[in-house]
Every structure is written in structure tokens, then in C-alpha cells.
Design an enzyme around this catalytic site. Sequence first.
Site, short mmCIF file in Angstrom:
data_model
loop_
_atom_site.label_atom_id
_atom_site.label_comp_id
_atom_site.label_asym_id
_atom_site.label_seq_id
_atom_site.Cartn_x
_atom_site.Cartn_y
_atom_site.Cartn_z
N GLN A 1 -3.62 4.18 -0.28
CA GLN A 1 -4.27 3.20 -1.16
C GLN A 1 -5.00 3.89 -2.32
OE1 GLN A 1 -6.80 0.60 1.14
NE2 GLN A 1 -5.17 0.07 2.57
N THR B 1 1.58 3.11 -12.80
CA THR B 1 0.96 1.98 -12.12
C THR B 1 0.03 1.28 -13.11
OG1 THR B 1 -0.21 1.32 -10.10
CG2 THR B 1 -1.01 3.31 -11.15
N SER C 1 6.39 -11.51 -16.03
CA SER C 1 6.91 -10.54 -15.05
C SER C 1 6.42 -10.82 -13.64
CB SER C 1 6.62 -9.11 -15.47
OG SER C 1 5.27 -8.78 -15.28
N SER C 2 5.45 -11.69 -13.47
CA SER C 2 5.05 -12.11 -12.11
C SER C 2 6.20 -12.83 -11.41
CB SER C 2 3.85 -13.05 -12.18
OG SER C 2 2.93 -12.59 -13.10
N THR D 1 4.21 -10.63 -22.18
CA THR D 1 3.26 -11.08 -23.20
C THR D 1 3.71 -10.79 -24.62
OG1 THR D 1 1.41 -10.80 -21.67
CG2 THR D 1 0.87 -10.76 -23.99
N THR E 1 3.73 -6.66 -18.34
CA THR E 1 3.10 -5.48 -17.74
C THR E 1 2.78 -5.66 -16.25
OG1 THR E 1 0.88 -6.21 -18.40
CG2 THR E 1 2.06 -4.78 -19.93
N ASP E 2 2.65 -6.93 -15.81
CA ASP E 2 2.17 -7.14 -14.43
C ASP E 2 3.03 -6.43 -13.39
OD1 ASP E 2 0.08 -8.61 -15.39
OD2 ASP E 2 0.90 -10.57 -14.84
#
Length: 362
Positions: free
Chosen positions: A294, A183, A75-76, A28, A112-113
Site C-alpha cells: 500500500q 500512479t 475513464s472511470s 477531461t 486521468t482517473d
Amino acid sequence: MADTQPRRPVARRPGARRHVALLHTGGTLGMVRDAEGAYAPRAGALASALARLPELDDPRLPSVRLEESDELLDSSDVRPGDWQRIADRVAAAFRGDGGSPPADGVVVLHGTDTMAYSASALAFLLQGLPGPVVLTGSQLPLVEVRSDGRDNLITSLLLAATPGWAEVAVYLGGGLLRGCRSTKVSTSGFDAFASPNLPPLAEVGVDVAWRHDLLRPPAGGPLRVGRLADVGVVALRLFPGITADTLRNVLRDPVRGLVLETYGSGNAPSRDAELLGVLRAAIERGVVVVNVTQCLRGGVQMGAYAAGRALAEAGVVSGGDLTAEAALAKLLVLLSRGDDPRTVAAAMARDLAGELTPAAPA
Ligand code: ASP
């Protein structure tokens, strides 16, 4: 006054301006709106935006050399091959390949993804780092009036120019985090990242509050870059109702590694013998299965509940307090070395880059 100097002794020419390589991979921060009004990367857009930032000429900042990737990515779209390319470019910047001065530090602009995955992969690929590597990006592009990109970029340059530490970190919104502990936790906040199982390496406000006790020092030896191979590594988040068939499909050849995201302290359905049988069979044919939780905080303790012990008995390896991102990157890097599954499983439990808290001796 801002404390921008870790207190470790460092040898450098007094007064020499430090040099930081700025590697633009996409994300971004450097995006502009496309014809439909959505943010997308565009070649040259970042260089134009930086030309309008007079701060970059301030002698209190390091000298900066911008290098833009041939293909800028959201970044996806980042894949392991991109991790390798970024690692190679970081190493080239530290060596000073291509006629530029050897970098004292490197800033990687990245979306950032999947930043936490890339930061983790770089931490395992780059061994013997001589200086810091700071990944940064932003929630709003630099061209927007309220962009968080300006502070993220300038602070990252200062942090990467600070002598005395050498590891891969993520900086956004005031927090310098160990990359392989980070994360993404927010789609909208400027402090988009967390490091749930390790305090920040530094908190940046009016002062820079460094955690000198946590920082990893520069390595004395040569910088080496690991090579990624085309190895099948997958991640699967358990959910109530998962069937043996689903797991069987996920574990089909050529999968060699599975990051299993389990419940709580590392638990999985223990009454489904077929499901456990599928896992056991995969492990017997050489698949390395790593258990991560998780939950955002804490780690795996497979002995705590019978539902976790069943996984340990099937041969699943504990990922301790690894993030799922770090576990995936670590498993891929280790399997790429071509070691046998037992060696990889043992190395998964060892701390290689500050990514996990070693288990207390029994
Ligand atoms: N989709 C963007 C990316 O990861 C989001 C960001 O940069 O913050 O490239």
C-alpha cells in the site's frame, strides 16, 4: 536549446515530417460542461477545440491524424475490453491501416482517473512496439482558459514524434513517466502523476532532459497484440479488522487472480489462522495471489517480518515494487494467455515491460 532527440542512431529519411496518430478515447481534456454544469465527454467537441489551435499547423510539430472513439468515456467507465480496443487501434496506427501513413508514434487522449491502469495494460498487451505510445489528458478541459490540456497535448505530440524510443508512457505536467510505473497522486495538481519507483523518462521544462539510460528502444521484431480473456481478477486493499469471511467472499469463483494490497513491506495479519487458511485454500485451487504494498515507494519483501513470511508460506507471490495498477493489468494479461497458475505466478515476478525492479540474486 531543447534536447528533443535521444542519442540512439535511428534510420529515417532526412527532413521527412514525422506522423503521429492521435487517438481520442475520452477524459477531461476533450470534455465540455453538460446541462447540469458537470464535465462530460461529447462527440466532436475535441475536433472543434483543436481547430482553434493554430499551433497544430506548425511544421515543427509532427503531422497529426485525429481518430475519435465511437464511445467517448470518462475513464472511470473504462473496462478491460476498452484496453483491448485501444491496443488494437494503436497497432493499426503503427501499421498504417485504413490508408493513413504508418505512425511514427501514437498519442492516446485518456482520462486521468484510470490512466495508470490503461497505460499498464497497453504496456503488457503491445509487444514489439516500433515507436512511442504517450497517454495524456488534463485536469482542466481544453475549452477552459487555464487548461493544462494545451501543453500536455502539444508536448505529448513532440515526445511521441521523437525517434529512438518505444514504450508506453504517461505525460502530464512536465513529467514523462513509464506507464506501467505511473500512479495518479493528485486530484488537483497539473502534475497529477508520479512514478515512485523509477525516475521520469524525461523531465520537460525549457529543455527536455531525457534519461537515455532508462528508455526502452524500438523492437526489431513484429508488433504483436495480446488478447484479453474474460478472466476474474480482483484487487483488495487490506484494512485493520478485515475478516476471513470478507476475503472468502472476494475470492469466490470465478476469481482466478487477486492483487492483495498489503501493509509496509508486504505484511498482513498473521495471527488470524482462518484468514490465512482462506488464502491458502484459494491458492491451492489455482488462484494466483500477488502481494503489492500500500506504500507509495518501495516494494514487497515477504521475508522481512513474520507477518509477511506467513503470506509467502501460504503461496502468495511477491509483486516486488509493482504498482497496484500494473499488478492488476499484468495478472489479467498473463491469466488471459491460459497458462497454468504456476507459470503465471513465475511470470509475475519477472520483468516484462520495465514494470518492476528485479530482485537481487540471493
Ligand atoms: N474523470 C476524468 C476521467 O478520468 C478525470 C480526468 O480526465 O482527469 O475521465
